[in-house]
Scaffold this motif. Structure first.
Motif, PDB file in Angstrom:
ATOM      1  N   ILE A  19     -25.434  33.351  12.713  1.00  0.00           N
ATOM      2  CA  ILE A  19     -23.911  33.140  12.511  1.00  0.00           C
ATOM      3  C   ILE A  19     -23.622  32.191  13.604  1.00  0.00           C
ATOM      4  N   ASP A  22     -25.104  29.009  12.306  1.00  0.00           N
ATOM      5  CA  ASP A  22     -24.310  28.381  11.120  1.00  0.00           C
ATOM      6  C   ASP A  22     -22.894  28.301  11.241  1.00  0.00           C
ATOM      7  N   ASN A  23     -22.281  28.924  11.555  1.00  0.00           N
ATOM      8  CA  ASN A  23     -20.691  28.939  12.063  1.00  0.00           C
ATOM      9  C   ASN A  23     -20.125  28.440  13.051  1.00  0.00           C
ATOM     10  N   ASP A  25     -19.263  25.566  13.929  1.00  0.00           N
ATOM     11  CA  ASP A  25     -18.023  24.785  13.788  1.00  0.00           C
ATOM     12  C   ASP A  25     -16.747  25.649  14.215  1.00  0.00           C
ATOM     13  N   VAL A  26     -16.510  26.656  13.344  1.00  0.00           N
ATOM     14  CA  VAL A  26     -15.193  27.792  13.356  1.00  0.00           C
ATOM     15  C   VAL A  26     -15.433  28.350  14.902  1.00  0.00           C
ATOM     16  N   ILE A  27     -16.635  28.833  15.038  1.00  0.00           N
ATOM     17  CA  ILE A  27     -16.614  29.757  16.461  1.00  0.00           C
ATOM     18  C   ILE A  27     -16.238  29.041  17.679  1.00  0.00           C
ATOM     19  N   ALA A  29     -14.318  26.487  17.589  1.00  0.00           N
ATOM     20  CA  ALA A  29     -12.853  26.026  17.632  1.00  0.00           C
ATOM     21  C   ALA A  29     -12.098  27.212  17.985  1.00  0.00           C
ATOM     22  N   SER A 301     -21.057  40.045  11.764  1.00  0.00           N
ATOM     23  CA  SER A 301     -19.833  39.640  11.767  1.00  0.00           C
ATOM     24  C   SER A 301     -19.057  40.100  12.718  1.00  0.00           C
ATOM     25  N   VAL A 304     -20.178  39.154  16.339  1.00  0.00           N
ATOM     26  CA  VAL A 304     -19.859  37.941  16.756  1.00  0.00           C
ATOM     27  C   VAL A 304     -18.318  37.822  17.073  1.00  0.00           C
TER      28      VAL A 304
ATOM     29  N   ALA B 141     -15.807  35.269  13.234  1.00  0.00           N
ATOM     30  CA  ALA B 141     -17.066  34.834  12.967  1.00  0.00           C
ATOM     31  C   ALA B 141     -17.397  34.196  11.600  1.00  0.00           C
ATOM     32  N   ASN B 142     -16.430  34.472  10.831  1.00  0.00           N
ATOM     33  CA  ASN B 142     -16.448  33.732   9.418  1.00  0.00           C
ATOM     34  C   ASN B 142     -15.780  32.744   8.938  1.00  0.00           C
ATOM     35  N   HIS B 143     -16.443  31.791   8.205  1.00  0.00           N
ATOM     36  CA  HIS B 143     -15.753  30.690   7.440  1.00  0.00           C
ATOM     37  C   HIS B 143     -15.065  31.700   6.277  1.00  0.00           C
ATOM     38  N   LYS B 283     -19.807  35.812   5.912  1.00  0.00           N
ATOM     39  CA  LYS B 283     -20.872  36.663   6.297  1.00  0.00           C
ATOM     40  C   LYS B 283     -20.410  38.092   6.258  1.00  0.00           C
ATOM     41  N   PHE B 322      -6.557  28.805  15.859  1.00  0.00           N
ATOM     42  CA  PHE B 322      -7.342  27.536  16.706  1.00  0.00           C
ATOM     43  C   PHE B 322      -6.003  26.395  16.478  1.00  0.00           C
ATOM     44  N   MET B 326      -7.024  22.139  12.393  1.00  0.00           N
ATOM     45  CA  MET B 326      -8.383  22.673  12.763  1.00  0.00           C
ATOM     46  C   MET B 326      -9.290  21.090  12.747  1.00  0.00           C
TER      47      MET B 326
END
Lengths: 420, 420
Positions: A19, A22-23, A25-27, A29, A301, A304, B141-143, B283, B322, B326
């Protein structure tokens, strides 16, 4: 940039690393900073986990690494994990854990040690559902009146299958083991111990109550049979393994057991491996939280999310919401014997005249009032009495069950399931 | 000690003051500090609210009071509230609001202004349910793949009553107004605008998307009639007013409308005035949050939770999770015309031969594939065609509806409800 070390790179640990990769970008931000896994502790150095992190089998490599800001403890177990976590905190590292057993036994010691450093554990209760955040932060304005939840997906899967597909207890246990939902020794799940660990954590946040698994009522689903499911359905109930925390005056009752619960309740509608926790606050009323209670990605999830929280704010909230024990509140654990409930009983008796009269007389002598009674044929020479009671006291029910078990025409210890 | 000023001491404001007084024991234990309401701004100075706080009708008395640390904005409205909140933040006071309209229009400006000071708004979405905390912190942690929720209790109450008790739309609207669930002018609720404000807030946290109510698809429940409810029940659906945010590639679709939803979905099981929001993360999978979406105490529970959070940690998280927009994510709002869905249509037609053939031909010409079609008698000379489609494009459905409306044997503009 924040650097993470993972102690225990199994299913959940691998998901945590995935995670964060892979994530990213959002994490980054959301966290306001990049977060990377620097290294992980494993038992088997030769297994390929598909991760681009450095691997060691020596926990010191993480605990002594000054570059690591956050330690994720996923090794499991109680005492060894406790030592490792203490060392990490002592070295000034924030800690995130999914280890419910560790918290069931050592949460208040950990809160003391982690006074000035973040120690988080969202994943320890109900996997991916952010119930710790919801209860500790979202409902902090409330006196919590009760918590009632499906906190073990394995048991909920088994109960759902028995109810919807008429499968027997033994068959569904075997299937759950084959699917990997239940362990070879399923006691920790079906005996209610896993749910109890989670309940104790929630009870600390809600009530500031210090209790250990040994102090509370813990029963499982291992007595539930198809006859009980049939009775429940006939009277509009579902059967669920529930963890329950309830305030009653200055006492808090904590209990885990199978329960008949009205099909109209939201909790009763939660099926399969899913978890769901209902929390009633004095101001907010009932709120309910639903989602996946287990699985690598769902659990990771939550791990994190804790890491991101630490990146955002460092230490902000006392780990358990307030200090131990909640000062001035006078809340104490209610003795198990004093818990009150409605009860369902299944009594297997030889099919003889006079049996019903004897049984009903014993109920009367123990001050237990019958609400419904059904007699169902069991074998050619035996019958099941299926009885629901009005509110009664745990100690009265237990002593009555002891007496009934001793009767010459009773073939087995009566099975009791509480009604909530 | 932290001092609070409340601007707007109506139902919610009174509850805020009551909670801070009545639950001071747990609140100070959890916040680590005492929190008291110093003063409140009201319109009518003569009304007794049963509160021991100083009352003024001049907002300056709070904004210029150096002793006040936290301003609670409960005055409602958009522009005037915006000015007041800006002044409070400018004076270095943290702000807590329940004002969803303010956020629907000015959330990103407010995030900029509140860069270094706490601005919180848990109560603005789904009242007492801590959905902001859950989405912004618990699922960080998720998209986020989708958000789907019952965000308006009035509409859900009306739909539930129509479904369970066979009440007509007009009758239940009248009853809701008498019960105080709906306003004299119910448009804000039944037209979907209230839910849209909440959806826009959640979409910012999930996707960093800046959109205003004018930019998105907003419809209400005002077209739903008993015939539609009957069709839904027959085919295993419930009808709910839903707010939906969904990621599709680099586009995010945002829409509020009545929807047919399978009775098996958890969201479909949420009845009466309750709210419930389902969030799917890449996730964590599906999680769901349920509780009271309105009411003084439930809303105030969320306001006070924000106050406690501010007491614990000051400013920790960017207000919307954020920055705006974004950065680097390239997510854009999907044009309404491109939204895809299954659809249900009710077409009232004169009962003549050839009608069905004409209608089905028009469906074909618009490339819309019929899944089920029922014809039900409406009056002696008219019938309702109840049609569900396979997946189709919003623009195709709309142009087809326009064409069908113009047919000589069609008695009214066809009613369309989306199926999710």
């Amino acid at each position: 940039m924040l650097k993470v070390g993972i102690i225990g790179v199994g299913t959940v640990g691998t998901s945590v690393a995935e995670i964060l990769r892979d994530n990213a970008d959002v994490i980054s931000a959301r966290a306001g900073v990049d977060i990377v896994v620097k290294s992980g502790v494993v038992k088997n150095l030769n297994k390929d986990r598909g991760l681009d992190i450095s691997i060691t089998d020596n926990v010191d490599d993480i605990l002594n690494d000054d570059e690591i800001d956050i330690v994720v403890e996923l090794m499991g177990g109680v005492e060894e994990a406790f030592e490792v976590v203490k060392r990490a905190l002592g070295a000034g590292k924030a800690v995130v854990t999914a280890n419910k057993a560790l918290l069931a036994y050592h949460r208040y010691e950990l809160q003391d040690i982690a006074k000035d450093i973040a120690f988080e554990y969202e994943a320890a209760v109900a996997g991916g559902i952010p119930i710790i955040t919801a209860l500790r932060d979202g409902l902090s304005a409330n006196h919590i009146e009760s918590i009632m939840g499906i906190m073990n997906g394995t048991c909920n899967y088994m109960m759902t299958e028995m109810t919807n597909n008429g499968v027997s207890y033994d068959a569904i246990l075997k299937e759950s083991q084959e699917l990997g939902y239940a362990e070879a020794d399923p006691t920790f799940d079906v005996g209610g111990f896993d749910a109890a660990h989670k309940l104790l954590i929630l009870a600390s946040i809600a009530y500031g109550i210090d209790a250990k698994p040994e102090d509370i009522l813990i029963e499982g689903i291992d007595n539930v049979r198809s006859e009980d499911i049939a009775f429940a359905k006939e009277f509009g109930y579902a059967i669920k393994l529930l963890g329950i925390a309830k305030k009653d005056g200055n006492e808090v009752e904590l209990r885990v057991h199978a329960a008949l619960i009205s099909q109209d309740e939201m909790i009763a509608k939660i099926d399969g491996v899913m978890n769901g926790i209902s929390v009633v606050g004095d101001k907010v009323g009932e709120t309910l939280y639903y989602g996946a209670g287990a699985g690598g990605d769902a659990t990771a999830s939550a791990v994190v999310a804790n890491i991101i929280d630490i990146a955002r704010s460092g230490k902000s909230t006392p780990m358990l919401g307030f200090d131990k024990p909640m000062e001035g509140s006078q809340l104490v654990l209610k003795p198990t014997a004093n818990i009150e409930s409605k009860y369902y009983l299944r009594i297997n008796v030889s099919d003889k005249t006079g049996v019903l009269a004897r049984i009903t007389k014993i109920f009367e002598e123990h001050n237990i009032s019958v609400e419904t009674m059904l007699q169902r044929k069991s074998t050619d020479t035996s019958a099941n009495l299926l009885i629901s009671t009005h509110i009664a006291k745990e100690s009265d029910i237990q002593s009555m069950i002891d007496e009934i078990e001793g009767l010459e025409f009773v073939n087995a210890r009566p099975v009791m399931i509480r009604i909530v």
